[in-house]
Design a protein around this motif. Structure first.
Motif, PDB file in Angstrom:
ATOM      1  N   TYR A  96       0.850  -1.204   0.000  1.00  0.00           N
ATOM      2  CA  TYR A  96       0.000   0.000   0.000  1.00  0.00           C
ATOM      3  C   TYR A  96       0.879   1.245   0.000  1.00  0.00           C
ATOM      4  CZ  TYR A  96      -3.589   3.273   1.707  1.00  0.00           C
ATOM      5  OH  TYR A  96      -4.449   4.331   1.864  1.00  0.00           O
ATOM      6  N   ARG A  97       0.474   2.281  -0.730  1.00  0.00           N
ATOM      7  CA  ARG A  97       1.359   3.432  -0.938  1.00  0.00           C
ATOM      8  C   ARG A  97       1.360   4.439   0.221  1.00  0.00           C
ATOM      9  NH1 ARG A  97      -0.769   8.075  -3.134  1.00  0.00           N
ATOM     10  NH2 ARG A  97       1.172   8.403  -4.257  1.00  0.00           N
ATOM     11  N   TYR A 102     -10.078  -0.273   5.657  1.00  0.00           N
ATOM     12  CA  TYR A 102      -9.518   0.901   6.321  1.00  0.00           C
ATOM     13  C   TYR A 102      -8.454   1.620   5.498  1.00  0.00           C
ATOM     14  CZ  TYR A 102     -11.873  -1.323  10.208  1.00  0.00           C
ATOM     15  OH  TYR A 102     -12.833  -1.895  11.015  1.00  0.00           O
ATOM     16  N   LEU A 103      -8.205   1.133   4.286  1.00  0.00           N
ATOM     17  CA  LEU A 103      -7.218   1.765   3.413  1.00  0.00           C
ATOM     18  C   LEU A 103      -7.936   2.600   2.379  1.00  0.00           C
ATOM     19  CD1 LEU A 103      -4.709  -1.190   2.909  1.00  0.00           C
ATOM     20  CD2 LEU A 103      -4.786   0.526   4.729  1.00  0.00           C
ATOM     21  N   LYS A 104      -7.615   3.892   2.330  1.00  0.00           N
ATOM     22  CA  LYS A 104      -8.378   4.832   1.497  1.00  0.00           C
ATOM     23  C   LYS A 104      -7.758   5.095   0.129  1.00  0.00           C
ATOM     24  CE  LYS A 104     -11.163   5.688   4.968  1.00  0.00           C
ATOM     25  NZ  LYS A 104     -10.497   4.879   6.011  1.00  0.00           N
ATOM     26  N   ASN A 135      -8.001   3.245  -7.864  1.00  0.00           N
ATOM     27  CA  ASN A 135      -7.877   4.073  -6.689  1.00  0.00           C
ATOM     28  C   ASN A 135      -8.170   3.324  -5.403  1.00  0.00           C
ATOM     29  OD1 ASN A 135      -6.999   6.567  -7.538  1.00  0.00           O
ATOM     30  ND2 ASN A 135      -9.019   7.150  -8.267  1.00  0.00           N
ATOM     31  N   LEU A 136      -8.698   2.106  -5.502  1.00  0.00           N
ATOM     32  CA  LEU A 136      -9.029   1.341  -4.314  1.00  0.00           C
ATOM     33  C   LEU A 136      -7.972   0.277  -4.076  1.00  0.00           C
ATOM     34  CD1 LEU A 136     -12.842   0.823  -4.902  1.00  0.00           C
ATOM     35  CD2 LEU A 136     -11.785   2.385  -3.298  1.00  0.00           C
ATOM     36  N   PRO A 137      -7.747  -0.096  -2.794  1.00  0.00           N
ATOM     37  CA  PRO A 137      -6.783  -1.158  -2.524  1.00  0.00           C
ATOM     38  C   PRO A 137      -7.185  -2.450  -3.190  1.00  0.00           C
ATOM     39  CG  PRO A 137      -7.417  -0.001  -0.520  1.00  0.00           C
ATOM     40  CD  PRO A 137      -8.335   0.459  -1.602  1.00  0.00           C
ATOM     41  N   GLU A 158     -17.712  -4.557  -0.760  1.00  0.00           N
ATOM     42  CA  GLU A 158     -18.205  -3.952  -1.997  1.00  0.00           C
ATOM     43  C   GLU A 158     -19.386  -3.022  -1.720  1.00  0.00           C
ATOM     44  OE1 GLU A 158     -19.033  -7.154  -4.623  1.00  0.00           O
ATOM     45  OE2 GLU A 158     -16.917  -7.600  -5.033  1.00  0.00           O
ATOM     46  N   ARG A 159     -20.228  -3.400  -0.755  1.00  0.00           N
ATOM     47  CA  ARG A 159     -21.357  -2.526  -0.412  1.00  0.00           C
ATOM     48  C   ARG A 159     -20.836  -1.198   0.135  1.00  0.00           C
ATOM     49  NH1 ARG A 159     -23.382  -1.569   4.251  1.00  0.00           N
ATOM     50  NH2 ARG A 159     -22.397  -3.389   5.216  1.00  0.00           N
ATOM     51  N   ARG A 160     -19.820  -1.264   0.976  1.00  0.00           N
ATOM     52  CA  ARG A 160     -19.238  -0.029   1.509  1.00  0.00           C
ATOM     53  C   ARG A 160     -18.608   0.795   0.392  1.00  0.00           C
ATOM     54  NH1 ARG A 160     -17.547  -3.788   5.522  1.00  0.00           N
ATOM     55  NH2 ARG A 160     -18.609  -3.462   7.526  1.00  0.00           N
ATOM     56  N   ASP A 161     -18.004   0.100  -0.576  1.00  0.00           N
ATOM     57  CA  ASP A 161     -17.448   0.815  -1.735  1.00  0.00           C
ATOM     58  C   ASP A 161     -18.521   1.618  -2.454  1.00  0.00           C
ATOM     59  OD1 ASP A 161     -14.920   0.000  -1.322  1.00  0.00           O
ATOM     60  OD2 ASP A 161     -14.895  -1.557  -2.867  1.00  0.00           O
ATOM     61  N   ARG A 162     -19.680   0.977  -2.667  1.00  0.00           N
ATOM     62  CA  ARG A 162     -20.765   1.675  -3.366  1.00  0.00           C
ATOM     63  C   ARG A 162     -21.227   2.902  -2.583  1.00  0.00           C
ATOM     64  NH1 ARG A 162     -22.341  -3.698  -4.508  1.00  0.00           N
ATOM     65  NH2 ARG A 162     -23.807  -3.704  -2.753  1.00  0.00           N
TER      66      ARG A 162
END
Length: 433
Positions: free
Chosen positions: A223-224, A256-258, A268-270, A287-291
């Motif tokens: 992770y960056r 928890y990784l933004k 843009n997502l981990p 995935e639901r949280r992503d939406r």
């Protein structure tokens, strides 16, 4: 003092070669009175480093005054730094000491020094050279004896070349420069630092951390970390509190990784490091949280577009004459009457698309598209089905304004309705400087 003892005492974490070099340099300069310039991204620990330098110096028994220059409004920063006399300005009901007076005999840490206005830079140079300054509203010379540590996440030399930072002040501050590496530049430090934070928060919240899987460990390393140490600490605290007594697998960690998993990633997502597609309740929840995040981002995007519309309105209104408007295509002229400019009901040429299909991270392609679209305009910006990216739109407007005024940044910023300081930051952000 031993390096390891020093790091443990002052919280300068990491055993990588990069950090060992930084610690050695700090220990060399700390006991002197020499000015130090700390450079590095946000969250790398510039404030912690400044505290460590002060604590190891001969001035440690006196005050360490921390000043965030970027957080003080331009109109009052001089008063905050140097103080003022009673009646010096409206609301000055009594005399007040400035930060340089309060730091007398100790250390002053000027964080985000690159955001300091140029009129204040002159006064900073004088106090750095001979310790003299004037309170606002006074003609009496004041003196102070302070050690100055400055910090910035900007490239000060580029600011000097752009004319927004004084060259003589740059050389005065740049006596000793310490570059604090980003967390992604010392990946071997990530897991040890994370474990230390987890231990601290587990003790603080009386919680149990049961460890994490190999895949989660790989994700921590790859992770960056755009927020650097600050973000890593935040993630560790969330895991201890919200995932109490849980074994952390890659799905739990991803929540928890933004930012991006690695610099230059097309997403843009981990991502899951081993590339396997696992279907589970945890993955579905993720995935639901992503939406939900996407929906929230769309709402915020509407606000951003509104800001860009205002910028575009200011630019068009101030820079286009009636002759310019008549030169536009008939479809635009009908919506560009001067009485309607403030409403900006403009339907632009459909021949160019600005930033519509570019992938995140494809910077070269984005730049080419911006250049190709300069001769046309933004597509369907107010009424079309597609929405130009905010970044591409800002680049378009800034380049148009600078071209119109032959690179004069002051006139360009006034035309765009933004401060000159904001324009400098945008130029650096988009590589237009």
């Amino acid at each position: 003092m031993d390096r390891e003892v020093f790091q443990e005492q002052f919280g300068l974490l990491g055993t990588s070669q990069e950090m060992r070099h930084v610690i050695d340099k700090i220990m060399q300069v700390a006991k002197t009175d020499i000015s130090v310039l700390l450079q590095g991204e946000s969250g790398v620990g510039k404030d912690v480093t400044a505290r460590a330098i002060h604590a190891l110096s001969e001035r440690k028994r006196n005050n360490l005054i921390i000043v965030n220059c970027g957080a003080i409004p331009e109109g009052i920063i001089e008063s905050e730094l140097f103080g003022h006399e009673k009646g010096a300005f409206t609301g000055a009901n009594e005399s007040r000491e400035g930060y340089f007076e309060k730091a007398n005999g100790g250390t002053i840490f000027l964080d985000e020094i690159g955001d300091t206005p140029k009129n204040v830079q002159v006064k900073l140079l004088r106090v750095l050279e001979n310790g003299e300054f004037f309170r606002v509203g006074s003609s009496k010379v004041q003196t102070t004896d302070v050690r100055v540590i400055a910090a910035t996440n900007l490239n000060l030399w580029k600011l000097v070349q752009d004319g927004s930072f004084r060259e003589d002040l740059y050389y005065r501050l740049d006596t000793v420069q310490i570059h604090l590496p980003a967390l992604r530049e010392r990946q071997e430090d990530v897991v040890p630092i994370f474990r230390k934070f987890v231990q601290e928060f587990s003790a603080k919240y009386d919680s149990v951390f049961k460890g994490f899987s190999d895949e989660a460990r790989e994700l921590l390393i790859s992770y960056r970390w755009p927020g650097n140490i600050r973000e890593l600490k935040n993630v560790a605290e969330q895991l201890v509190v919200l995932e109490k007594s849980q074994f952390i697998d890659v799905e739990r960690l991803q929540k928890y990784l933004k930012g991006r998993q690695r610099q230059g990633s097309a997403d843009n997502l981990p991502m899951i490091p081993n590339g396997e597609e696992k279907r589970s309740d945890s993955q579905n929840d993720f995935e639901r949280r992503d939406r939900e995040l996407v929906y929230r981002a769309l709402v915020e995007l509407r606000t951003d577009i509104s800001d860009v519309k205002k910028m575009l309105a200011n630019f068009m209104y101030s820079s286009m004459s009636s002759k310019d408007i008549k030169a536009l295509p008939p479809a635009l002229q009908s919506n560009m009457e001067e009485s309607d400019v403030s409403e900006m009901k403009i339907n632009l040429n459909e021949h160019a698309t600005l930033g519509m299909h570019e992938m995140p991270g494809d910077e070269t392609k984005a730049e080419n598209e911006v250049q190709e679209s300069e001769q046309s305009a933004l597509v369907n910006f107010f009424g079309g089905d597609e929405i130009p990216s905010i970044e591409a739109t800002e680049q378009f407007l800034i380049k148009q304004a600078l071209d119109r005024f032959d690179g004069n940044r002051r006139k360009a910023s006034e035309t765009l309705g933004i401060s000159e300081r904001t324009l400098y930051r945008k130029l650096d952000q988009y590589g237009l400087a």
